[in-house]
Scaffold this active site. Structure first.
Site, PDB file in Angstrom:
ATOM      1  N   ALA A 120       0.856  -1.194   0.000  1.00 37.52           N
ATOM      2  CA  ALA A 120       0.000   0.000   0.000  1.00 37.52           C
ATOM      3  C   ALA A 120       0.884   1.234   0.000  1.00 37.52           C
ATOM      4  CB  ALA A 120      -0.893   0.001   1.230  1.00 37.52           C
ATOM      5  N   LYS A 176       8.781 -13.758   8.317  1.00 39.30           N
ATOM      6  CA  LYS A 176       8.755 -12.404   7.754  1.00 39.30           C
ATOM      7  C   LYS A 176       9.994 -11.633   8.202  1.00 39.30           C
ATOM      8  CE  LYS A 176       6.279  -8.750   6.042  1.00 39.30           C
ATOM      9  NZ  LYS A 176       5.761  -7.600   6.727  1.00 39.30           N
ATOM     10  N   ASN A 180      12.925  -9.584   6.065  1.00 34.14           N
ATOM     11  CA  ASN A 180      13.187  -8.170   6.332  1.00 34.14           C
ATOM     12  C   ASN A 180      14.651  -7.937   6.735  1.00 34.14           C
ATOM     13  OD1 ASN A 180       9.874  -7.738   7.630  1.00 34.14           O
ATOM     14  ND2 ASN A 180      10.659  -6.914   5.736  1.00 34.14           N
ATOM     15  N   ASN A 184      15.747  -5.282   3.909  1.00 36.57           N
ATOM     16  CA  ASN A 184      15.599  -3.880   4.329  1.00 36.57           C
ATOM     17  C   ASN A 184      16.929  -3.160   4.570  1.00 36.57           C
ATOM     18  OD1 ASN A 184      13.073  -5.077   4.298  1.00 36.57           O
ATOM     19  ND2 ASN A 184      12.246  -3.762   5.882  1.00 36.57           N
ATOM     20  N   SER A 246      10.569  -0.675   3.043  1.00 35.95           N
ATOM     21  CA  SER A 246      10.050   0.275   4.040  1.00 35.95           C
ATOM     22  C   SER A 246      11.191   1.006   4.749  1.00 35.95           C
ATOM     23  CB  SER A 246       9.164  -0.452   5.043  1.00 35.95           C
ATOM     24  OG  SER A 246       9.827  -1.588   5.546  1.00 35.95           O
ATOM     25  N   GLU A 258      12.838   0.847  11.505  1.00 37.53           N
ATOM     26  CA  GLU A 258      12.410  -0.257  12.378  1.00 37.53           C
ATOM     27  C   GLU A 258      13.580  -1.193  12.681  1.00 37.53           C
ATOM     28  OE1 GLU A 258       7.924  -0.793  10.624  1.00 37.53           O
ATOM     29  OE2 GLU A 258       9.605  -1.277   9.338  1.00 37.53           O
TER      30      GLU A 258
HETATM   31  O1  PAF Z   1       9.504  -3.978   4.597  1.00 37.12           O
HETATM   32  C1  PAF Z   1       9.309  -4.134   3.385  1.00 37.12           C
HETATM   33  O2  PAF Z   1       9.563  -3.246   2.559  1.00 37.12           O
HETATM   34  C2  PAF Z   1       8.695  -5.440   2.907  1.00 37.12           C
HETATM   35  O3  PAF Z   1       8.356  -6.203   4.036  1.00 37.12           O
HETATM   36  C3  PAF Z   1       9.565  -6.254   1.948  1.00 37.12           C
HETATM   37  C4  PAF Z   1       9.088  -7.675   1.907  1.00 37.12           C
HETATM   38  C5  PAF Z   1      11.024  -6.213   2.319  1.00 37.12           C
HETATM   39  C6  PAF Z   1       9.358  -5.805   0.529  1.00 37.12           C
HETATM   40  O4  PAF Z   1       9.717  -4.486   0.275  1.00 37.12           O
END
Ligand code: PAF
Length: 296
Positions: A120, A176, A180, A184, A246, A258
């Site tokens: 989103a 997850k 990340n 990230n 993100s 984060e």
């Molecule tokens: O944090 C994020 O951006 C997402 O969880 C991910 C899977 C790394 C994709 O951009």
């Protein structure tokens, strides 16, 4: 149901629109003082949501907390006493370790975690774009939550499918977190889109990260195979190749990241098990340095 969304960021706004369209009474709670917020989803006509209304909050059946991990405690603390006793609380954010700090204060409520792969984008204050179809997994975080899990999953699944329940939400969260930890920090340090991590030398770094991460996850009592994690990470890199992660977006917009709840959480658990994770530690330190240059 009466549903209140705490945090009107991209994912919170997305759920607000879909839950409203499914017939629920949805309100928002933000840091600001505005009494309403108008949101349009994917160029559709705007929906107007009541915002920061104590009367609405005290009648809420489900509080969906979509603020970032580092905001969880300060966002929920002031409103706990305003919630009715059986109000369900669902947390949804990247990273681990944030909910533990508030669980004792909300032990009278059914508490859940929802992890989602929907994309989103909050284009501006009033425009929200659903950039990627994903799925959502919801699991219970305390005993009170088990009774109502199926009902919640059904309601959320009608609004924005697919939504599944998972009796082992810890495993889903580690799965997850592992991705990340790989994507990230590297996209942030290399200042690139996810897809650019597919370069050969970067994949070598990711392979090393996967070995370290798998050791920690296994020591925590969850399943993780380093080769499968490496393969899954490459699949996510490809599937989200055009996205900025993100963490990249946080640094770009001069916001706190984060990292403490992603790599930082992994390092904490690694230390508890006496596991060496030098590559993750190196990336953690470099992100911390970058974050310190931000003035937030
Ligand atoms: O944090 C994020 O951006 C997402 O969880 C991910 C899977 C790394 C994709 O951009």
């Amino acid at each position: 149901m009466n549903i209140c969304i705490l945090g009107a960021g991209a994912i919170g706004s997305l759920w607000a629109c879909y839950l409203h369209n499914a017939g629920h009474t949805v309100s928002l709670w933000t840091r600001g003082s505005e009494a309403s917020i108008s949101l349009s989803l994917d160029e559709r006509p705007p929906l107007v949501f009541p915002c920061n209304q104590e009367s609405q909050l005290s009648d809420t059946d489900v509080l969906l907390v979509t603020v970032k991990a580092w905001q969880v405690e300060s966002a929920i603390h002031p409103i706990i006493s305003l919630l009715k006793p059986h109000c369900s609380i669902i947390f949804s954010h990247n990273g681990m370790g944030a909910v533990e700090t508030v669980l004792p204060q909300i032990s009278d409520h059914p508490v859940y975690f929802a992890t989602t792969t929907h994309g989103a984008l909050r284009k501006d204050k009033n425009q929200i774009q659903h950039t990627g179809q994903g799925q959502t997994i919801i699991g219970s975080l305390n005993n009170l939550a088990d009774d109502q899990l199926d009902k919640l999953v059904e309601a959320f699944n009608l609004a924005l499918p697919p939504v599944h329940s998972d009796s082992n939400i810890g495993q889903a969260l580690w799965n997850k977190l592992a991705i990340n930890c790989c994507i990230n920090p590297l996209t942030t340090l290399k200042d690139c889109r996810n897809g650019e991590l597919a370069a050969k030398d970067t994949l070598e770094t990711i392979e090393t990260l996967c070995i370290e991460i798998a050791m920690v996850i296994n020591a925590e009592g969850y399943t993780c195979d380093k080769n499968k994690l490496f393969t899954r990470t490459k699949q996510v890199i490809e599937a989200t190749s055009a996205n900025f992660s993100s963490m990249h977006q946080d640094i770009h917009h001069n916001r706190p990241t984060e990292i403490d709840y992603i790599t930082g959480y992994l390092l904490q658990r690694a230390q508890a098990h006496n596991i060496d994770t030098p590559m993750n530690k190196k990336l953690f330190d470099q992100i911390k340095q970058k974050e310190a240059l931000n003035d937030h």
